[in-house]
Design a protein around this motif. Structure first.
Motif, PDB file in Angstrom:
ATOM      1  N   ARG A 295       0.827  -1.214   0.000  1.00 30.88           N
ATOM      2  CA  ARG A 295       0.000   0.000   0.000  1.00 30.88           C
ATOM      3  C   ARG A 295       0.858   1.260   0.000  1.00 30.88           C
ATOM      4  O   ARG A 295       0.482   2.277  -0.569  1.00 30.88           O
ATOM      5  CB  ARG A 295      -0.951  -0.016   1.198  1.00 30.88           C
ATOM      6  N   GLU A 296       2.027   1.203   0.640  1.00 25.65           N
ATOM      7  CA  GLU A 296       2.916   2.352   0.642  1.00 25.65           C
ATOM      8  C   GLU A 296       3.576   2.563  -0.719  1.00 25.65           C
ATOM      9  O   GLU A 296       3.736   3.688  -1.176  1.00 25.65           O
ATOM     10  CB  GLU A 296       4.001   2.191   1.707  1.00 25.65           C
ATOM     11  N   LEU A 297       3.959   1.461  -1.364  1.00 27.33           N
ATOM     12  CA  LEU A 297       4.683   1.546  -2.631  1.00 27.33           C
ATOM     13  C   LEU A 297       3.757   1.556  -3.839  1.00 27.33           C
ATOM     14  O   LEU A 297       4.214   1.698  -4.972  1.00 27.33           O
ATOM     15  CB  LEU A 297       5.683   0.394  -2.743  1.00 27.33           C
ATOM     16  N   GLY A 298       2.459   1.375  -3.589  1.00 28.78           N
ATOM     17  CA  GLY A 298       1.499   1.534  -4.667  1.00 28.78           C
ATOM     18  C   GLY A 298       1.454   0.403  -5.662  1.00 28.78           C
ATOM     19  O   GLY A 298       1.341   0.633  -6.876  1.00 28.78           O
ATOM     20  N   ILE A 299       1.533  -0.847  -5.179  1.00 33.02           N
ATOM     21  CA  ILE A 299       1.413  -1.983  -6.089  1.00 33.02           C
ATOM     22  C   ILE A 299       0.317  -2.922  -5.582  1.00 33.02           C
ATOM     23  O   ILE A 299       0.119  -3.055  -4.378  1.00 33.02           O
ATOM     24  CB  ILE A 299       2.739  -2.756  -6.234  1.00 33.02           C
ATOM     25  N   PRO A 300      -0.424  -3.566  -6.494  1.00 28.36           N
ATOM     26  CA  PRO A 300      -1.470  -4.498  -6.063  1.00 28.36           C
ATOM     27  C   PRO A 300      -0.882  -5.622  -5.224  1.00 28.36           C
ATOM     28  O   PRO A 300       0.249  -6.067  -5.456  1.00 28.36           O
ATOM     29  CB  PRO A 300      -2.033  -5.029  -7.391  1.00 28.36           C
ATOM     30  N   CYS A 301      -1.650  -6.086  -4.264  1.00 29.78           N
ATOM     31  CA  CYS A 301      -1.182  -7.146  -3.378  1.00 29.78           C
ATOM     32  C   CYS A 301      -2.340  -8.055  -3.003  1.00 29.78           C
ATOM     33  O   CYS A 301      -3.448  -7.578  -2.729  1.00 29.78           O
ATOM     34  CB  CYS A 301      -0.566  -6.538  -2.112  1.00 29.78           C
ATOM     35  N   ILE A 302      -2.061  -9.353  -2.986  1.00 33.76           N
ATOM     36  CA  ILE A 302      -3.034 -10.346  -2.532  1.00 33.76           C
ATOM     37  C   ILE A 302      -2.359 -11.211  -1.470  1.00 33.76           C
ATOM     38  O   ILE A 302      -1.254 -11.712  -1.671  1.00 33.76           O
ATOM     39  CB  ILE A 302      -3.527 -11.227  -3.695  1.00 33.76           C
ATOM     40  N   VAL A 303      -3.025 -11.351  -0.337  1.00 33.99           N
ATOM     41  CA  VAL A 303      -2.525 -12.192   0.747  1.00 33.99           C
ATOM     42  C   VAL A 303      -3.472 -13.379   0.915  1.00 33.99           C
ATOM     43  O   VAL A 303      -4.571 -13.397   0.361  1.00 33.99           O
ATOM     44  CB  VAL A 303      -2.412 -11.391   2.060  1.00 33.99           C
ATOM     45  N   SER A 304      -3.030 -14.356   1.687  1.00 30.43           N
ATOM     46  CA  SER A 304      -3.834 -15.564   1.903  1.00 30.43           C
ATOM     47  C   SER A 304      -4.228 -16.241   0.593  1.00 30.43           C
ATOM     48  O   SER A 304      -5.313 -16.807   0.475  1.00 30.43           O
ATOM     49  CB  SER A 304      -5.099 -15.250   2.721  1.00 30.43           C
ATOM     50  N   ALA A 305      -3.340 -16.172  -0.384  1.00 37.51           N
ATOM     51  CA  ALA A 305      -3.553 -16.908  -1.639  1.00 37.51           C
ATOM     52  C   ALA A 305      -2.967 -18.304  -1.431  1.00 37.51           C
ATOM     53  O   ALA A 305      -1.813 -18.577  -1.790  1.00 37.51           O
ATOM     54  CB  ALA A 305      -2.882 -16.195  -2.805  1.00 37.51           C
ATOM     55  N   THR A 306      -3.730 -19.158  -0.807  1.00 36.98           N
ATOM     56  CA  THR A 306      -3.246 -20.458  -0.340  1.00 36.98           C
ATOM     57  C   THR A 306      -2.546 -21.260  -1.435  1.00 36.98           C
ATOM     58  O   THR A 306      -3.084 -21.444  -2.524  1.00 36.98           O
ATOM     59  CB  THR A 306      -4.427 -21.285   0.227  1.00 36.98           C
ATOM     60  N   ASP A 307      -1.300 -21.691  -1.120  1.00 36.93           N
ATOM     61  CA  ASP A 307      -0.480 -22.514  -2.029  1.00 36.93           C
ATOM     62  C   ASP A 307      -0.124 -21.804  -3.325  1.00 36.93           C
ATOM     63  O   ASP A 307       0.173 -22.452  -4.346  1.00 36.93           O
ATOM     64  CB  ASP A 307      -1.182 -23.842  -2.345  1.00 36.93           C
TER      65      ASP A 307
END
Length: 577
Positions: free
Chosen positions: A542-554
């Protein structure tokens, strides 16, 4: 002597434990010395203090028969007591056990529901009232991070006053390591308090935006905050990457990272000397940063500058359009625009407007506080690391240790024996090191409910397989930062070798800690196996301004390395193209 590998007792009252969140800072097993002198020894009492300070319960809640109520180790891997975190959510007004699960632990399929472990005493009006006052006064009513600034100044002075460790006796080195116990407890208390407060802030922001029918704005409103400690090295490395474009400096980089630090220092070329001066200033400030930096056995940028130089090498090839400060500024602009949308929607409701402003301030303040506390603690832990490395070097020189890092296999209650005769533990420490390294080959259970299975029953990492996604197929996680990006998937299991990540690639990682942050600058997006909106990968993205997805299992075993993929950070979906 403690059991090895370390297997702490589990609580019968609060039986649910998770690797989520703690896996960011401790992806690897904890060493005996760090468990008994450093991190675990300091964080457990500090975390207890933090929960009590929040008003959610009194010290007598903790089980006297369980040494590690909150942060036990099973098979030497650390776990967070999820039951206690859920109880925190139950007793803080506006929160819930389910909100805690989402904000702190992410999406964990198959986890027992809170209802399955609810206790008769969980709802407690007295503590809910205390937690309400804490929420109003210390979370929403806070205006500065004075305590965190005081902590930082104290630790920086300790670092500045560091004696020449080679002149200290073995006994004095161990005394120095133990001398930080009280301060570490306070630093960890402050870090956990900020973590709890920022989680509350994120939850409140999600509730407010949901209420006005704009839930997609929640993460935008906590992006581009600025002054996030975990993101600072990225900016400094970016500047070094620009300096490394100088032809004379670039020539040394082009020759390879091996021995680059020594070659830089051997040069008398004015341009190289100027670059090296800036590099050393950076390493002086950030010598404690590195993979799993809260583990004193871990290798940091100061201990091995090649780790930092490898990332700087990649950054020098990145286009100016990826400037992290420019990205942060763009996110800050989007944050302000989103704030205006919410303010307009709440303009007719004075109370709701005031609540929004308080939550907006608190979410930013405590996100900074969390990363500030985390970084300050890492600085002090490095002082323990340096003293231990000096002891290890002496042990090898005297023949008492086979390797420098065997010193980290000591337990605190063995220190006196080691001081009396280091050679008496030579074979014991060597055997422990072998067991320690073997633990890396095993996948610890992500969740423990009641009793941890023995290490021998854990899955070997080499046997961990999953069906690769085919073109058109997707996996879904939790949104960490909105936005859409397309690029080549690069599956990295460690930040040690950044050479595999080119500008515009999408970083696929098991989990990230601050040492991964500079890689985010070159990445078009970040996807991690585990995490939550509150976790490191999401905060820095969020600070660097790039999309991020967490809890993308495996994700690291299902997304083909090198495949073209699309990351939709708003919906939390990764699709193979």
């Amino acid at each position: 002597m403690a059991e090895w590998p370390i297997n702490d007792a589990t609580s019968k009252v609060f039986p649910l434990y998770s690797r989520a969140n703690v896996g960011e800072i401790f992806p690897d097993p904890i060493s005996p010395l760090n468990a008994s002198v450093g991190f675990q020894h300091g964080l457990e009492p500090g975390w207890r203090d933090a929960f009590v300070a929040c008003g959610v319960w009194d010290p007598d809640l903790y089980d006297e028969n369980v040494q590690m109520n909150i942060l036990p180790a099973f098979g030497s891997y650390l776990y967070i007591n999820m039951s206690l975190m859920r109880l925190f959510g139950v007793r803080v007004p506006g929160m819930s056990a389910e909100a805690v699960d989402l904000q702190y632990f992410g999406d964990m399929p198959g986890i027992p529901s809170y209802e399955s472990e609810r206790r008769d005493f969980d709802e407690n009006p007295e503590h809910e009232a205390k937690a309400g006052r804490w929420l109003a006064e210390q979370v929403l009513g806070a205006t500065d991070l004075a305590a965190y600034d005081t902590d930082r100044a104290e630790v920086e002075q300790i670092r500045k006053d560091r004696p020449d460790l080679t002149t200290l006796s073995d006994s004095e080195l161990f005394t120095r390591m133990r001398s930080f116990e009280t301060l570490l407890r306070r630093l960890f208390k402050h870090h956990i308090e900020a973590s709890l407060k920022s989680g509350v802030g994120l939850g409140a922001m999600a509730q407010l935006t949901e209420a006005i029918g704009r839930p997609e704005l929640a993460l935008t409103l906590v992006a581009g905050i600025g002054n996030i400690d975990s993101a600072v090295p990225s900016t400094r490395m970016w500047d070094l990457g620009r300096l490394a474009r100088n032809p004379q400096v670039a020539e040394l980089f082009d020759a390879g990272i091996t021995d680059l630090y020594e070659r830089l220092h051997d040069s008398t070329d004015p341009n190289i000397v100027a670059f090296t001066r800036e590099l050393d200033a950076f390493l002086t400030d950030w010598d404690f940063r590195g993979p799993a930096e809260w583990e004193i056995r871990a290798t940091t940028w100061g201990v091995n500058p090649a780790l930092a130089l490898g990332t700087i090498d990649r950054m020098r090839h990145v286009d100016e359009s990826e400037d992290p400060e420019a990205k942060t500024a763009e996110r800050a602009s989007q944050r302000e625009a989103a704030s205006t949308v919410v303010r307009d929607a709440l303009a007719a409701d004075e109370a709701a407007s005031a609540q929004f402003e308080a939550v907006l301030n608190a979410a930013a303040l405590w996100m900074r506080g969390r990363e500030r506390g985390r970084t300050t603690a890492a600085m002090l832990i490095h002082e323990i690391r340096l003293a231990a490395l000096e002891l290890g070097s002496r042990g090898v020189a005297s023949g008492a240790l086979n390797e420098v890092k065997h010193i980290f296999m000591l337990f605190a209650d063995e220190i006196d024996s080691y001081l009396a005769d280091p050679s008496v533990l030579t074979s014991t420490l060597a055997e422990r090191e072998k067991t320690y390294l073997d633990l890396f080959d095993r996948q610890p259970p992500f969740v423990v409910d009641g009793t941890a299975p023995p290490v021998e029953e854990w899955t070997l990492r080499a046997d961990r397989h999953s069906t690769l996604l085919a073109p058109g197929e997707s996996i879904t996680g939790v949104s960490g930062c909105p936005g859409i990006a397309r690029g080549r998937a690069r599956v990295l299991l460690s930040p040690d070798d950044p050479s595999a990540l080119d500008a515009g690639d999408i970083l696929i990682a098991p989990i990230t800690d601050p040492s991964w942050t500079p890689l985010f600058v070159t990445a078009a997006a970040v996807v991690v196996d585990v995490g939550a909106p509150f976790s490191h990968a999401a905060i820095v993205s969020r600070e660097l301004g790039i999309p991020c997805i967490v809890s993308a299992t495996d994700a690291t075993v299902r997304i083909p390395d090198g495949a073209q993929i699309e990351v939709d950070g708003t919906t939390g979906t990764v699709t193979v193209l």
